[in-house]
Structures are given as structure tokens and as C-alpha cells.
Design an enzyme around this catalytic site. Structure first.
Site, short mmCIF file in Angstrom:
data_model
loop_
_atom_site.label_atom_id
_atom_site.label_comp_id
_atom_site.label_asym_id
_atom_site.label_seq_id
_atom_site.Cartn_x
_atom_site.Cartn_y
_atom_site.Cartn_z
N ASN A 16 0.84 -1.21 0.00
CA ASN A 16 0.00 0.00 0.00
C ASN A 16 0.86 1.25 0.00
O ASN A 16 0.52 2.23 -0.66
CB ASN A 16 -0.97 -0.02 1.19
CG ASN A 16 -2.10 -1.00 0.96
OD1 ASN A 16 -3.02 -0.71 0.20
ND2 ASN A 16 -2.00 -2.17 1.56
N MET A 95 0.99 -2.36 12.27
CA MET A 95 0.38 -3.36 13.13
C MET A 95 0.72 -3.14 14.61
O MET A 95 1.35 -3.98 15.25
CB MET A 95 0.82 -4.77 12.68
CG MET A 95 0.56 -5.05 11.20
SD MET A 95 -1.12 -4.74 10.68
CE MET A 95 -1.88 -6.25 11.17
N ASN A 110 -6.67 4.99 8.94
CA ASN A 110 -6.19 3.61 8.92
C ASN A 110 -6.91 2.82 7.83
O ASN A 110 -8.09 3.03 7.58
CB ASN A 110 -6.45 2.96 10.28
CG ASN A 110 -5.96 1.52 10.35
OD1 ASN A 110 -4.86 1.22 9.90
ND2 ASN A 110 -6.77 0.63 10.90
N HIS A 112 -8.18 -0.86 6.77
CA HIS A 112 -8.50 -2.12 7.44
C HIS A 112 -9.16 -3.08 6.45
O HIS A 112 -10.09 -2.68 5.73
CB HIS A 112 -9.42 -1.86 8.64
CG HIS A 112 -9.66 -3.10 9.44
ND1 HIS A 112 -8.71 -3.63 10.30
CD2 HIS A 112 -10.71 -3.96 9.48
CE1 HIS A 112 -9.19 -4.74 10.84
NE2 HIS A 112 -10.39 -4.97 10.35
N SER A 139 -12.15 -1.10 4.58
CA SER A 139 -12.59 0.17 5.15
C SER A 139 -11.39 1.08 5.35
O SER A 139 -10.28 0.62 5.65
CB SER A 139 -13.22 -0.04 6.53
OG SER A 139 -14.27 -0.98 6.48
N ASP A 148 -9.60 0.04 15.50
CA ASP A 148 -10.41 -0.10 14.28
C ASP A 148 -11.82 0.46 14.46
O ASP A 148 -12.77 0.00 13.84
CB ASP A 148 -10.49 -1.58 13.83
CG ASP A 148 -9.11 -2.14 13.51
OD1 ASP A 148 -8.25 -1.38 13.03
OD2 ASP A 148 -8.89 -3.34 13.77
#
Ligand code: GRF
Length: 192
Positions: A16, A95, A110, A112, A139, A148
Site C-alpha cells: 500500500n 500493526m 487507517n 483495514h 474500510s 479499528d
């Protein structure tokens, strides 16, 4: 030209991060240019560090094992982020559970790999694959004190086809992530 700076935090492969490097870093959008001003990784062997090097960017490695507690680790990261001038922090596969030392002091998003609020935590892909749900998804949310659990910004989903393997399901998740994360960063920052 207004320059908007971001910080990217990661722990592993950094696929990413690579998409942010390719599609966002040093690119000019309608109202601003976006630059990665700070890269932080908590694992010294993470492959993402090599990906960043290809773009001439050094990563600051902050190993949590060298800190007495989560708060002092978070304080160190906030200090580095603030110094860099980044106005948005992107957690791209970072993480670590973050404390209020972090969440109250920076504006962070973030990524997820599930349709929150379902399947929070570190095993989201396996849990959503093994669930009865007919869709999987991803998400992007603001980071809050709750793991989260912050406000959802964007989500995308796909149909879980009959007979889909876990690896196919995982690949689909990553393909969606690689498009949605860069787009969301631009959507947040490229505003008057
Ligand atoms: C992504 O699936 C992200 O949703 C999760 O960790 C993974 C990071 O992958 N939090 P990469 O390091 O960007 O390849």
C-alpha cells in the site's frame, strides 16, 4: 503551489505504501501537491523500507521493543511526525495498537481489510473469509482510541464467489486497497 505533507506508517510488505509512492507522492492535484514527509516503520526488516528507497526516501525505524511501554513508543512517533510537518498520518499496514498519546495528537487514517465494524483486529481477512457473509470488503477510517473503531471514511466490497480460495479472497482485498487508499488521501487533502 500549496504543499501538503503526509506521514506514512507501516510494518511489513508495504504494497500500500508503494501505491501511495506511485500515485500520490510528489504529484500535483487541483489545489495542492502532496508529499510524503515522513516514513516510520516498527520492524527493521520490513520490505516496505526497500520500496521507499527506490523513491529516494529513508524510513525512520522505531522498534517498539526498545520502549518501556506503548505510551513512550507513541510519544516518540508523534515527536517525529510533528517535526516533519505532516498534516495527515496514513497507517498503511501498521500493526501496533495505539494509545491516546498518539490518537489525540495526530490526525490519522487507517486501512483495514474488512467491512467495519465487522472483523476488527489482526485476523480480519481470515475471519471475513470464514464467515457466512456473501461479500468481503475494506474500510478506511479515522483513527480513534478504539481499535479499528473511528469514523468510517470509505468502504468498498466485492462478492465472495462460490469456491473462492482464501488466497483469491486476499488478492481481491489487496486490489481494492491499492486503489482506495491513494484516492482517499487525495480526497481528504485536495480541498480548498
Ligand atoms: C493490508 O491488508 C491492510 O489492510 C492491513 O495490513 C495490510 C498491509 O499490507 N492493515 P501492505 O504492507 O501494505 O502490503
Amino acid at each position: 503551489m500549496v504543499i501538503k505533507k503526509i506521514a506514512v506508517l507501516f510494518s511489513g510488505s508495504g504494497s500500500n505504501l508503494e501505491k501511495i509512492l506511485e500515485n500520490v507522492h510528489c504529484k500535483i492535484f487541483s489545489t495542492c501537491k502532496i508529499e510524503i514527509a515522513c516514513l516510520i516503520c516498527n520492524k527493521k526488516d520490513a520490505y516496505g523500507i526497500q520500496r521507499a528507497k527506490k523513491y529516494g526516501l529513508e524510513t525512520t525505524i522505531i522498534e517498539h521493543i526498545n520502549y518501556d511501554d506503548r505510551e513512550s513508543f507513541d510519544k516518540k512517533m508523534v515527536e517525529i511526525i510533528k517535526k516533519s510537518g505532516a498534516e495527515l498520518v496514513v497507517l498503511a499496514g501498521f500493526m501496533r495498537i495505539l494509545t491516546p498519546e498518539f490518537t489525540k495528537n495526530v490526525n490519522a487514517i487507517n486501512l483495514h481489510p474488512s467491512l467495519l465494524p465487522l472483523f476488527k483486529g489482526a485476523h480480519a481477512i481470515e475471519e471475513s473469509y470464514n464467515s457466512d457473509m456473501k461479500v468481503g470488503g475494506i474500510s478506511i477510517h479515522y483513527v480513534s482510541e478504539e481499535l479499528d473503531g473511528g469514523e468510517i471514511i470509505e468502504q468498498e466490497c466485492f462478492k465472495k464467489e462460490d469456491g473462492m480460495t482464501l488466497e483469491e479472497f486476499r488478492a481481491k482485498i489487496h486490489a481494492l486497497e491499492h486503489k482506495l487508499l491513494p484516492k482517499t488521501i487525495v480526497d481528504i487533502l485536495d480541498k480548498n
